[in-house]
Design an enzyme around this catalytic site. Sequence first.
Site, PDB file in Angstrom:
ATOM      1  N   ASN A 139      -2.102   0.158   6.719  1.00 65.47           N
ATOM      2  CA  ASN A 139      -1.587  -1.113   7.244  1.00 65.47           C
ATOM      3  C   ASN A 139      -0.712  -1.884   6.246  1.00 65.47           C
ATOM      4  O   ASN A 139      -0.600  -3.100   6.329  1.00 65.47           O
ATOM      5  CB  ASN A 139      -2.721  -1.961   7.812  1.00 65.47           C
ATOM      6  CG  ASN A 139      -3.774  -2.281   6.781  1.00 65.47           C
ATOM      7  OD1 ASN A 139      -3.612  -1.940   5.616  1.00 65.47           O
ATOM      8  ND2 ASN A 139      -4.839  -2.923   7.204  1.00 65.47           N
ATOM      9  N   HIS A 189      -2.079  -5.529   1.539  1.00 69.71           N
ATOM     10  CA  HIS A 189      -3.387  -6.169   1.332  1.00 69.71           C
ATOM     11  C   HIS A 189      -3.176  -7.641   0.997  1.00 69.71           C
ATOM     12  O   HIS A 189      -2.229  -7.992   0.300  1.00 69.71           O
ATOM     13  CB  HIS A 189      -4.105  -5.498   0.148  1.00 69.71           C
ATOM     14  CG  HIS A 189      -5.313  -6.254  -0.329  1.00 69.71           C
ATOM     15  ND1 HIS A 189      -6.544  -6.118   0.268  1.00 69.71           N
ATOM     16  CD2 HIS A 189      -5.467  -7.179  -1.316  1.00 69.71           C
ATOM     17  CE1 HIS A 189      -7.412  -6.919  -0.354  1.00 69.71           C
ATOM     18  NE2 HIS A 189      -6.787  -7.571  -1.309  1.00 69.71           N
ATOM     19  N   GLU A 233      -9.805  -9.934  -7.722  1.00 66.19           N
ATOM     20  CA  GLU A 233      -8.851  -8.844  -7.508  1.00 66.19           C
ATOM     21  C   GLU A 233      -7.672  -8.932  -8.478  1.00 66.19           C
ATOM     22  O   GLU A 233      -7.188  -7.906  -8.971  1.00 66.19           O
ATOM     23  CB  GLU A 233      -8.369  -8.870  -6.047  1.00 66.19           C
ATOM     24  CG  GLU A 233      -9.489  -8.502  -5.078  1.00 66.19           C
ATOM     25  CD  GLU A 233      -9.152  -8.740  -3.615  1.00 66.19           C
ATOM     26  OE1 GLU A 233     -10.032  -8.522  -2.769  1.00 66.19           O
ATOM     27  OE2 GLU A 233      -8.005  -9.158  -3.313  1.00 66.19           O
ATOM     28  N   TYR A 267     -12.594  -1.432  -3.748  1.00 69.79           N
ATOM     29  CA  TYR A 267     -13.109  -1.610  -2.382  1.00 69.79           C
ATOM     30  C   TYR A 267     -14.625  -1.439  -2.306  1.00 69.79           C
ATOM     31  O   TYR A 267     -15.153  -1.141  -1.228  1.00 69.79           O
ATOM     32  CB  TYR A 267     -12.408  -0.641  -1.435  1.00 69.79           C
ATOM     33  CG  TYR A 267     -11.009  -1.079  -1.034  1.00 69.79           C
ATOM     34  CD1 TYR A 267     -10.801  -2.208  -0.235  1.00 69.79           C
ATOM     35  CD2 TYR A 267      -9.885  -0.359  -1.432  1.00 69.79           C
ATOM     36  CE1 TYR A 267      -9.526  -2.602   0.153  1.00 69.79           C
ATOM     37  CE2 TYR A 267      -8.601  -0.749  -1.051  1.00 69.79           C
ATOM     38  CZ  TYR A 267      -8.434  -1.874  -0.256  1.00 69.79           C
ATOM     39  OH  TYR A 267      -7.170  -2.266   0.134  1.00 69.79           O
ATOM     40  N   LYS A 304       0.822  -1.217   0.000  1.00 68.89           N
ATOM     41  CA  LYS A 304       0.000   0.000   0.000  1.00 68.89           C
ATOM     42  C   LYS A 304       0.862   1.276   0.000  1.00 68.89           C
ATOM     43  O   LYS A 304       2.071   1.220   0.278  1.00 68.89           O
ATOM     44  CB  LYS A 304      -0.943  -0.057   1.208  1.00 68.89           C
ATOM     45  CG  LYS A 304      -1.930  -1.235   1.156  1.00 68.89           C
ATOM     46  CD  LYS A 304      -2.939  -1.175   2.308  1.00 68.89           C
ATOM     47  CE  LYS A 304      -3.909  -2.337   2.257  1.00 68.89           C
ATOM     48  NZ  LYS A 304      -5.000  -2.179   3.290  1.00 68.89           N
TER      49      LYS A 304
HETATM   50  N1  UDP Z   1      -9.736  -0.283   7.247  1.00 67.64           N
HETATM   51  C1  UDP Z   1      -9.794   0.907   7.938  1.00 67.64           C
HETATM   52  N2  UDP Z   1     -10.447   0.945   9.150  1.00 67.64           N
HETATM   53  C2  UDP Z   1     -11.056  -0.163   9.690  1.00 67.64           C
HETATM   54  C3  UDP Z   1     -10.997  -1.362   8.962  1.00 67.64           C
HETATM   55  C4  UDP Z   1     -10.335  -1.391   7.752  1.00 67.64           C
HETATM   56  O1  UDP Z   1      -9.272   1.915   7.497  1.00 67.64           O
HETATM   57  O2  UDP Z   1     -11.639  -0.077  10.790  1.00 67.64           O
HETATM   58  C5  UDP Z   1      -9.031  -0.327   5.954  1.00 67.64           C
HETATM   59  C6  UDP Z   1      -7.675  -1.043   6.069  1.00 67.64           C
HETATM   60  O3  UDP Z   1      -6.754  -0.427   5.155  1.00 67.64           O
HETATM   61  C7  UDP Z   1      -8.034  -2.452   5.641  1.00 67.64           C
HETATM   62  C8  UDP Z   1      -9.034  -2.160   4.512  1.00 67.64           C
HETATM   63  O4  UDP Z   1      -9.797  -1.062   5.001  1.00 67.64           O
HETATM   64  O5  UDP Z   1      -6.904  -3.175   5.214  1.00 67.64           O
HETATM   65  C9  UDP Z   1      -9.978  -3.310   4.183  1.00 67.64           C
HETATM   66  O6  UDP Z   1     -10.614  -3.729   5.390  1.00 67.64           O
HETATM   67  P1  UDP Z   1     -10.783  -5.274   5.717  1.00 67.64           P
HETATM   68  O7  UDP Z   1     -11.741  -5.384   6.854  1.00 67.64           O
HETATM   69  O8  UDP Z   1     -11.105  -6.030   4.470  1.00 67.64           O
HETATM   70  O9  UDP Z   1      -9.336  -5.676   6.276  1.00 67.64           O
HETATM   71  P2  UDP Z   1      -8.197  -6.610   5.644  1.00 67.64           P
HETATM   72  O10 UDP Z   1      -8.886  -7.706   4.870  1.00 67.64           O
HETATM   73  O11 UDP Z   1      -7.351  -5.717   4.749  1.00 67.64           O
HETATM   74  O12 UDP Z   1      -7.418  -7.106   6.808  1.00 67.64           O
HETATM   75 MG    MG Z   2     -10.313  -7.607   3.378  1.00 65.25          MG
END
Ligand code: UDP
Ligand code: MG
Length: 139
Positions: free
Chosen positions: A114, A117, A128, A51, A11
């Site tokens: 974070n 991905h 994806e 997203y 990212k």
């Molecule tokens: N995200 C965020 N706040 C939250 C949860 C998710 O900004 O409370 C962002 C974060 O970058 C995350 C992405 O949205 O990686 C997609 O969320 P998901 O729940 O799918 O998490 P992941 O699968 O990436 O662990």
């Molecule tokens: Mg996810």
Amino acid sequence: MLYNRTFTMIKPDAVEKGYAGAILSKINASGFRIVSMKMIQMSQRDAELFYAVHKERPFFNDLVSFMSRGPIVVAILEKENAVDDFRTLIGATNPEEAAEGTLRKQFATSVGENAVHGSDSNENAQIEAAFHFSSREMF
Ligand code: UDP
Ligand code: MG
């Protein structure tokens, strides 16, 4: 052995900090083969589409701005049990909850920024990967 594929993005936060090489090195050392890889910058529209599943979530607008603010590295990875093993390698969404030795523990800044991905299912990995790569870019 049943090999399968997952999709990853390094990212903008991690690319900005110069972590792309270290992250790719850990991915390789963890047994993943790179099937496809390139550096791109997503437009706002790209990020909204990628997203779309999160569009009702409170963090959606911040996520779209973040993911389109700078270059990212996108890649398709192959390994036995790729989707689950890669989720284990990256760790929990929130780096404060991510296990020692995971990519998010080492490289992430916050729950939003974070670093990495990873697809959450074989079906989403396929969707994806196809969002970012044509079949001519898969090796
Ligand atoms: N995200 C965020 N706040 C939250 C949860 C998710 O900004 O409370 C962002 C974060 O970058 C995350 C992405 O949205 O990686 C997609 O969320 P998901 O729940 O799918 O998490 P992941 O699968 O990436 O662990
Ligand atoms: Mg996810």
